[in-house]
Design a protein around this motif. Structure first.
Motif, PDB file in Angstrom:
ATOM      1  N   GLN A  13       0.834  -1.200   0.000  1.00  0.00           N
ATOM      2  CA  GLN A  13       0.000   0.000   0.000  1.00  0.00           C
ATOM      3  C   GLN A  13       0.874   1.258   0.000  1.00  0.00           C
ATOM      4  OE1 GLN A  13      -3.243  -0.065   2.916  1.00  0.00           O
ATOM      5  NE2 GLN A  13      -2.977  -2.289   3.059  1.00  0.00           N
ATOM      6  N   CYS A  14       0.456   2.270  -0.732  1.00  0.00           N
ATOM      7  CA  CYS A  14       1.136   3.563  -0.850  1.00  0.00           C
ATOM      8  C   CYS A  14       2.464   3.466  -1.604  1.00  0.00           C
ATOM      9  CB  CYS A  14       1.398   4.220   0.504  1.00  0.00           C
ATOM     10  SG  CYS A  14      -0.049   4.396   1.558  1.00  0.00           S
ATOM     11  N   TYR A  31      -7.368  -6.587   4.881  1.00  0.00           N
ATOM     12  CA  TYR A  31      -6.032  -6.018   4.963  1.00  0.00           C
ATOM     13  C   TYR A  31      -6.120  -4.669   5.652  1.00  0.00           C
ATOM     14  CZ  TYR A  31      -4.986  -9.673   1.641  1.00  0.00           C
ATOM     15  OH  TYR A  31      -4.846 -10.893   1.044  1.00  0.00           O
ATOM     16  N   ALA A  32      -5.306  -4.491   6.694  1.00  0.00           N
ATOM     17  CA  ALA A  32      -5.286  -3.221   7.409  1.00  0.00           C
ATOM     18  C   ALA A  32      -4.847  -2.122   6.460  1.00  0.00           C
ATOM     19  CB  ALA A  32      -4.330  -3.299   8.589  1.00  0.00           C
ATOM     20  N   SER A  33      -5.496  -0.979   6.552  1.00  0.00           N
ATOM     21  CA  SER A  33      -5.168   0.155   5.696  1.00  0.00           C
ATOM     22  C   SER A  33      -4.009   0.926   6.314  1.00  0.00           C
ATOM     23  CB  SER A  33      -6.404   1.058   5.550  1.00  0.00           C
ATOM     24  OG  SER A  33      -6.120   2.122   4.691  1.00  0.00           O
ATOM     25  N   VAL A  34      -2.785   0.598   5.835  1.00  0.00           N
ATOM     26  CA  VAL A  34      -1.585   1.231   6.372  1.00  0.00           C
ATOM     27  C   VAL A  34      -0.516   1.219   5.284  1.00  0.00           C
ATOM     28  CG1 VAL A  34      -0.791  -0.946   7.389  1.00  0.00           C
ATOM     29  CG2 VAL A  34       0.109   1.197   8.250  1.00  0.00           C
ATOM     30  N   CYS A  35       0.137   2.341   5.114  1.00  0.00           N
ATOM     31  CA  CYS A  35       1.193   2.415   4.101  1.00  0.00           C
ATOM     32  C   CYS A  35       2.259   1.359   4.394  1.00  0.00           C
ATOM     33  CB  CYS A  35       1.823   3.801   4.065  1.00  0.00           C
ATOM     34  SG  CYS A  35       0.766   5.014   3.264  1.00  0.00           S
ATOM     35  N   THR A  84      -1.424  -5.934   0.272  1.00  0.00           N
ATOM     36  CA  THR A  84      -2.676  -5.738  -0.445  1.00  0.00           C
ATOM     37  C   THR A  84      -3.230  -7.110  -0.811  1.00  0.00           C
ATOM     38  OG1 THR A  84      -1.740  -5.749  -2.671  1.00  0.00           O
ATOM     39  CG2 THR A  84      -1.738  -3.636  -1.489  1.00  0.00           C
TER      40      THR A  84
END
Length: 146
Positions: free
Chosen positions: A64-65, A99-103, A107
């Motif tokens: 992510q990110c 999936y935890a939303s964290v940079c 994913t």
């Protein structure tokens, strides 16, 4: 009477644990807008009966990110180099996990390939798993190698 009740209870329990039929992409469902490439570019591949094919998947490995991870083209090339004939390839997203939303976090992005069951051992050695073991939906493949 107790034995009959026990047998009926076990039958109901076994029926409740039976796998559900999930709607998975079929070999006939070639969809270019969803990242499917159908048969290989040459179009010279012999038709393989659907019962001799299996969808396999692997996590893209992107975070992510961040950009990165394996592209569909890289995954296809890797399997082809290992001697696997790929009938179709697509991108997808797992829907059976959260999936935890964290940079920097994982994913649910996956790469899917339709291959012959005779190639399954080779595919498993390359880090892929049968896609009928998970729940997923098709997704468009990221552009520009991301």
């Amino acid at each position: 009477m107790k034995n009959l009740l026990l047998v009926v209870s076990l039958l109901l329990l076994a029926a409740g644990c039976a796998p559900r039929e999930e709607e998975k992409p079929t070999p006939d469902d070639t969809s270019a807008e969803n990242g499917g490439n159908g048969q290989q570019e040459t179009g010279e591949m012999e038709a393989v009966p659907a019962e001799e094919l299996v969808w396999v998947f692997r996590a893209r490995g992107n975070r992510q990110c961040e950009n990165g991870g394996t592209t569909l083209e890289q995954s296809t090339s890797s399997l082809s180099a290992a001697g696997v004939d790929i009938q179709e390839s697509r991108c997808g997203t797992r829907t059976d996990r959260m999936y935890a939303s964290v940079c920097g976090g994982q994913t649910g992005d996956i790469l899917l390939h339709l291959v012959e069951k005779t190639s399954l051992d080779t595919v498993l050695q390359q880090g892929y798993d049968p896609a009928d073991n998970i729940e997923y939906q098709q997704a468009s493949c990221p552009g520009n190698g991301n």
